[in-house]
Write an enzyme that holds these catalytic residues in place. Structure first.
Site, PDB file in Angstrom:
ATOM      1  CE  LYS A 134      -4.298  -1.602   0.495  1.00 20.73           C
ATOM      2  NZ  LYS A 134      -4.819  -2.260  -0.608  1.00 20.73           N
ATOM      3  CE  LYS A 216      -5.105 -10.290  -6.394  1.00 22.53           C
ATOM      4  NZ  LYS A 216      -6.278 -10.676  -5.678  1.00 22.53           N
ATOM      5  CE  LYS A 219     -13.629  -7.397  -4.904  1.00 24.92           C
ATOM      6  NZ  LYS A 219     -12.805  -7.004  -3.798  1.00 24.92           N
TER       7      LYS A 219
HETATM    8  P1  ATP Z   1      -8.660  -6.044  -4.706  1.00 21.13           P
HETATM    9  O1  ATP Z   1      -8.076  -5.761  -6.066  1.00 21.13           O
HETATM   10  O2  ATP Z   1      -9.565  -4.954  -4.187  1.00 21.13           O
HETATM   11  O3  ATP Z   1      -7.647  -6.545  -3.709  1.00 21.13           O
HETATM   12  P2  ATP Z   1      -9.366  -8.672  -5.504  1.00 21.13           P
HETATM   13  O4  ATP Z   1     -10.091  -8.815  -6.793  1.00 21.13           O
HETATM   14  O5  ATP Z   1      -7.914  -8.973  -5.513  1.00 21.13           O
HETATM   15  O6  ATP Z   1      -9.666  -7.240  -4.919  1.00 21.13           O
HETATM   16  P3  ATP Z   1     -10.113  -9.626  -2.931  1.00 21.13           P
HETATM   17  O7  ATP Z   1     -11.308  -8.861  -2.448  1.00 21.13           O
HETATM   18  O8  ATP Z   1      -8.753  -9.231  -2.413  1.00 21.13           O
HETATM   19  O9  ATP Z   1     -10.109  -9.607  -4.533  1.00 21.13           O
HETATM   20  O10 ATP Z   1     -10.273 -11.159  -2.714  1.00 21.13           O
HETATM   21  C1  ATP Z   1     -11.437 -11.845  -2.400  1.00 21.13           C
HETATM   22  C2  ATP Z   1     -11.112 -13.320  -2.572  1.00 21.13           C
HETATM   23  O11 ATP Z   1     -11.188 -13.608  -3.987  1.00 21.13           O
HETATM   24  C3  ATP Z   1      -9.671 -13.682  -2.172  1.00 21.13           C
HETATM   25  O12 ATP Z   1      -9.600 -14.178  -0.881  1.00 21.13           O
HETATM   26  C4  ATP Z   1      -9.295 -14.767  -3.152  1.00 21.13           C
HETATM   27  O13 ATP Z   1      -9.593 -16.040  -2.587  1.00 21.13           O
HETATM   28  C5  ATP Z   1     -10.184 -14.547  -4.332  1.00 21.13           C
HETATM   29  N1  ATP Z   1      -9.450 -14.033  -5.477  1.00 21.13           N
HETATM   30  C6  ATP Z   1      -9.214 -12.745  -5.780  1.00 21.13           C
HETATM   31  N2  ATP Z   1      -8.565 -12.624  -6.938  1.00 21.13           N
HETATM   32  C7  ATP Z   1      -8.373 -13.883  -7.388  1.00 21.13           C
HETATM   33  C8  ATP Z   1      -7.761 -14.445  -8.564  1.00 21.13           C
HETATM   34  N3  ATP Z   1      -7.235 -13.667  -9.483  1.00 21.13           N
HETATM   35  N4  ATP Z   1      -7.743 -15.784  -8.696  1.00 21.13           N
HETATM   36  C9  ATP Z   1      -8.298 -16.594  -7.753  1.00 21.13           C
HETATM   37  N5  ATP Z   1      -8.893 -16.136  -6.637  1.00 21.13           N
HETATM   38  C10 ATP Z   1      -8.937 -14.806  -6.443  1.00 21.13           C
END
Ligand code: ATP
Length: 352
Positions: A134, A216, A219
């Site tokens: 962050k 990865k 969101k």
């Molecule tokens: P942000 O970008 O706001 O961190 P994010 O899309 O990475 O959001 P999170 O809210 O951090 O998602 O994650 C929620 C859950 O979704 C995580 O615990 C993880 O298990 C799953 N997840 C997120 N991104 C992935 C991905 N690319 N592949 C598989 N599982 C994922």
């Protein structure tokens, strides 16, 4: 069960030891900071549905207090909470089988966070890897960002959760929650089960960005073409698949080291349809990448159709969504209140 579910069941059994003397209880949460994408669905939400359906007591929170640790537009946040509620319901989360609630509606989360923060040193919090990440994005970090893992510990301990499905990146936070629970129990007597994290995704199946297959799918990626959202229209899905970054070779083959782009598409396709990667490659034999992308998009559109349609029905019913959250909050509060009263007695402030 398809391959993905079997893997989850194996991991689940291997990694989770139930805390003796405490009933099995699952807790997990997701921030309402954008649309659910395929990674969230396959890596987390599908497993949540499986846990709820297998009769486990499950609490799922829409973690808005976590979301505000970084700047949020208030209008987007309110919309995001309702959209996340509609998305989770559309994916099969059933408020009759689990407790689905908005975190900030249960005031005990912040109360317990404060108590736990009083017993947690800054040195311990400063070590969090996510803070370093962050720091690279934000000019200044809020105090709440330091407290983020303590709030997460409060989320878990408030419900005496024994099983916490998390992504790999959350393991250090979960370890801190276990550390805090042990410390509290030692000082004030046995109060909390030690929560055991289990990783709810296979890292080889972690979905990658469609624009950069080395990072990865996320969101918060600024490029909306990097992810397929569950509620994307068929046209959007087709366009995103067509524009997905691959390489100059046209063969459809799985080789994540040398050909991460096409391999990521195969992982997405396989995870969503339950077909093995081998089967998909056989079906695509002789096909060029461009045509394969269209075939893949067509199947994704069909698999997501019921979720997409249900989401669009639900989002037109904000009163129903509010009602689901209200009911969830009162069920969660009833459980949280008991823990809070026990904690407040143990530490000597007794608010009962
Ligand atoms: P942000 O970008 O706001 O961190 P994010 O899309 O990475 O959001 P999170 O809210 O951090 O998602 O994650 C929620 C859950 O979704 C995580 O615990 C993880 O298990 C799953 N997840 C997120 N991104 C992935 C991905 N690319 N592949 C598989 N599982 C994922």
């Amino acid at each position: 069960f398809n391959e993905c579910d079997n893997l989850f069941r194996t991991n689940f059994c291997l990694q989770v030891k139930a805390s003796p003397g405490y009933p099995k209880r699952v807790l997990s949460g997701i921030q309402p900071t954008g649309s659910l994408h395929l990674g969230n669905y396959l890596g987390a939400i599908k497993k949540w549905v499986h846990l709820q359906d297998s009769g486990d007591e499950a609490f799922y929170s829409i973690a808005d207090l976590h979301a505000i640790t970084v700047p949020q537009d208030p209008r987007n946040l309110r919309t995001g909470i309702l959209e996340m509620t509609a998305s989770l319901l559309a994916c099969g989360i059933d408020p009759e089988k689990c407790v689905l609630f908005q975190q900030s509606k249960v005031l005990y989360h912040t109360q317990l966070c404060w108590v736990l923060a009083s017993f947690t040193t800054m040195a311990k919090l400063g070590q969090q890897a996510q803070l370093r990440e962050k720091r690279e994005i934000l000019q200044e970090l809020s105090t709440a960002l330091y407290l983020y893992p303590v709030l997460q510990a409060a989320d878990i301990l408030l419900y005496k959760a024994t099983h916490v499905p998390v992504g790999e990146d959350q393991i250090s936070h979960l370890n801190l929650a276990s550390f805090i629970a042990r410390g509290f129990n030692k000082r004030f007597g046995d109060t909390f089960p030690i929560p055991h994290p289990f990783i709810n995704e296979d890292s080889s199946r972690r979905l990658k960005s469609l624009r950069n297959p080395l990072s990865k799918m996320s969101k918060s990626d600024n490029d909306p073409r990097s992810r397929i959202n569950l509620c994307d229209s068929p046209e959007e899905i087709l366009l995103k698949c067509k524009k997905a970054v691959t390489d100059c070779s046209s063969a459809v083959e799985y080789d994540p080291e040398k050909r991460p782009g096409i391999s990521n598409l195969l992982v997405i396709h396989s995870s969503l349809t339950g077909k093995t990667i081998d089967t998909i490659c056989q079906e695509a034999a002789g096909m060029e990448t461009g045509n394969y992308k269209i075939t893949m998009a067509t199947e994704i559109i069909e698999v997501l159709r019921p979720i997409r349609e249900r989401f669009h029905e639900l989002i037109k019913e904000p009163a129903y969504l509010e009602d689901v959250l209200e009911t969830g909050a009162s069920r969660a509060s009833a459980c949280a209140r008991e823990t809070w009263q026990e904690v407040s007695k143990r530490i000597g402030i007794d608010t009962s």
